[in-house]
Scaffold this motif. Structure first.
Motif, mmCIF file in Angstrom:
data_model
loop_
_atom_site.group_PDB
_atom_site.id
_atom_site.type_symbol
_atom_site.label_atom_id
_atom_site.label_comp_id
_atom_site.label_asym_id
_atom_site.label_seq_id
_atom_site.Cartn_x
_atom_site.Cartn_y
_atom_site.Cartn_z
ATOM 1 N N UNK A 142 -12.466 39.637 6.330
ATOM 2 C CA UNK A 142 -11.448 40.547 5.796
ATOM 3 C C UNK A 142 -10.133 40.417 6.555
ATOM 4 N N UNK A 143 -10.207 39.971 7.793
ATOM 5 C CA UNK A 143 -9.007 39.792 8.617
ATOM 6 C C UNK A 143 -8.351 38.429 8.393
ATOM 7 N N UNK A 144 -8.902 37.622 7.491
ATOM 8 C CA UNK A 144 -8.382 36.285 7.192
ATOM 9 C C UNK A 144 -8.438 35.376 8.427
ATOM 10 N N UNK A 145 -9.515 35.526 9.182
ATOM 11 C CA UNK A 145 -9.748 34.706 10.365
ATOM 12 C C UNK A 145 -11.023 33.894 10.192
ATOM 13 N N UNK A 146 -11.110 32.727 10.847
ATOM 14 C CA UNK A 146 -12.361 31.961 10.835
ATOM 15 C C UNK A 146 -13.503 32.788 11.429
ATOM 16 N N UNK A 147 -14.661 32.726 10.813
ATOM 17 C CA UNK A 147 -15.781 33.563 11.236
ATOM 18 C C UNK A 147 -16.241 33.290 12.671
ATOM 19 N N UNK A 371 -4.428 37.298 16.782
ATOM 20 C CA UNK A 371 -4.422 37.345 15.322
ATOM 21 C C UNK A 371 -5.704 37.982 14.803
ATOM 22 N N UNK A 372 -5.605 38.606 13.624
ATOM 23 C CA UNK A 372 -6.787 39.196 13.001
ATOM 24 C C UNK A 372 -7.344 40.378 13.759
ATOM 25 N N UNK A 373 -6.484 41.122 14.435
ATOM 26 C CA UNK A 373 -6.927 42.234 15.271
ATOM 27 C C UNK A 373 -6.919 43.539 14.483
ATOM 28 N N UNK A 374 -8.049 43.921 13.934
ATOM 29 C CA UNK A 374 -8.132 45.178 13.199
ATOM 30 C C UNK A 374 -8.037 46.386 14.126
ATOM 31 N N UNK A 375 -8.197 46.178 15.437
ATOM 32 C CA UNK A 375 -8.104 47.271 16.396
ATOM 33 C C UNK A 375 -6.676 47.539 16.858
#
Length: 395
Positions: A142-147, A371-375
């Protein structure tokens, strides 16, 4: 019938107590301290750490005063190095500062771009150096980051969180995580292997450490639907990890750039991020490139985008913009590049103004990825161009 292609892709992260990350955090703490008092400051700060010793070096031009030893010690304290038995104590370690002013030659190119001197731009700042920056986004999460890098970051942050809360009794600050994901035809299928190495107290046995890692970290972080019965879990494979942090290995700012970005899924430019103010395109243009790539993917123009932006010292406009979609584009890549040029201003001053980058927001990015930091509320993660991109692409 599509041919089945399996790939096993690995990425790693490190905890905030890792010696290189200690240095990144000190550098960004100093940057934040200076920007809080002088938003126009020029900072290029690097840190070296080893047993009982921290060296802060680089070039800083500012009207503010920063108590660098105090900032460094407070950062080390917050990480958790507060005991002489750890070989690195926030209260007793030596902190040496070797700071100079920014080169006048570099400052001249940054202060007024070539285009500004010619009267052809309304943005005065030029790039502080030549360089190549990359931004990347994909649909793995969901954050558009590599798993793999996303999960590795979450494991490392959880190691720190349960240590600091006191829930984990055996952990110490240093640690690493590595995650291998099986991909089929470019899509993540399951977690194949997890490696966790955490520094621990000398009197903690491997069984105790393994139990805490499995119950307090992995069980809470790894998505159950991605873990199989044959998923391999390795915890402290050497059997003992007591000596860690700057005592176990010297640390240096900017040595974990693959951890800071995309875990190897994208290429990386020549410069690291931490300790640099936003006039350094190493940092600000990488953030802008991520913003572009993320919006392109979220708009549905491609499932994966790697954007390249290159600069020349003293010139505001990028000298080149290119992208790669790895065969996932829904419109021609040439058209996508034209949309980028039309809707994203990638001149240094425009980037700084759009994301309001002259603020003390960098310390929290120094660990667990930029990047991709939902926090975190990071301005370059906003999806604010999706609608216009979709409309103009006809999707």
């Amino acid at each position: 019938m599509e041919k089945r292609k399996l790939e096993y892709i690995t990425a790693e992260s490190v905890t905030e107590g890792h010696p290189d990350k200690v240095c990144d955090q000190i550098a960004d703490a100093i940057l934040d301290d200076i920007l809080s008092k002088d938003p126009e400051a020029r900072v290029a700060c690097e840190v070296v750490a080893t047993t009982g010793f921290v060296l802060v070096m680089g070039e800083i031009t500012t009207t503010a005063y920063s108590d660098i030893p105090s900032v460094a010690r407070e950062t080390i304290r917050q990480i958790g190095y507060t005991d002489n038995t750890q070989g690195f104590n926030s209260e007793t370690c030596a902190v040496v500062s070797a700071i100079n002013e920014q080169s006048a030659d570099i400052a001249m190119g940054v202060n007024e771009a070539l285009e500004s001197r010619r009267g052809t731009t309304d943005k005065t700042l030029g790039a502080g150096d030549q360089g190549i920056m990359f931004g990347y986004a994909c649909r793995d999460t969901e954050e558009y980051m590599p798993l793999p890098i996303y999960l590795a970051h979450r494991i490392c942050k959880q190691l720190a969180d349960v240590r600091k809360s006191g829930e984990a009794k055996s952990f110490q600050p240093d640690g690493k995580a590595q995650v291998t994901v099986c991909y089929e035809n470019g899509q993540p299928q399951y977690v194949d292997t997890v490696v966790v190495s955490t520094q621990h107290l000398a009197d903690a046995g491997l069984e105790e450490v393994e139990k805490e890692v499995k119950e307090l970290v992995l069980a809470r972080v790894l998505p159950k639907e991605l873990v199989r019965e044959d998923t391999k879990i390795y915890i402290n494979p050497t059997g003992r990890f007591v000596i860690g942090g700057p005592q176990g290995d010297s640390g240096l700012t900017g040595r974990k750039i693959i951890v800071d970005t995309y875990g190897g899924f994208s290429r990386h430019g020549g410069g690291a991020f931490s300790g640099k103010d936003p006039t350094k395109v190493d940092r600000s243009a990488s953030y802008a490139a991520r913003h572009v790539a993320k919006n392109l993917v979220a708009a549905g123009l491609a499932d994966k985008v790697e954007l390249l932006v290159a600069y020349a010292i003293g010139i505001a406009e990028p000298v080149s913009i290119d992208l790669e979609t790895f065969g996932t584009a829904r419109i021609p890549e040439e058209d996508m590049i034209q949309l980028v040029r039309k809707h994203f201003d990638l001149r240094p001053q425009a980037i700084i103004e759009k994301f309001d980058l002259r603020r003390p927001i960098y310390g929290k990015t120094a660990c667990y990825g930029h990047f991709g930091r939902s926090d975190l509320e990071l301005p370059w993660e906003r999806l604010d161009a999706v609608d216009v991109l979709r409309k103009e692409a006809g999707l």
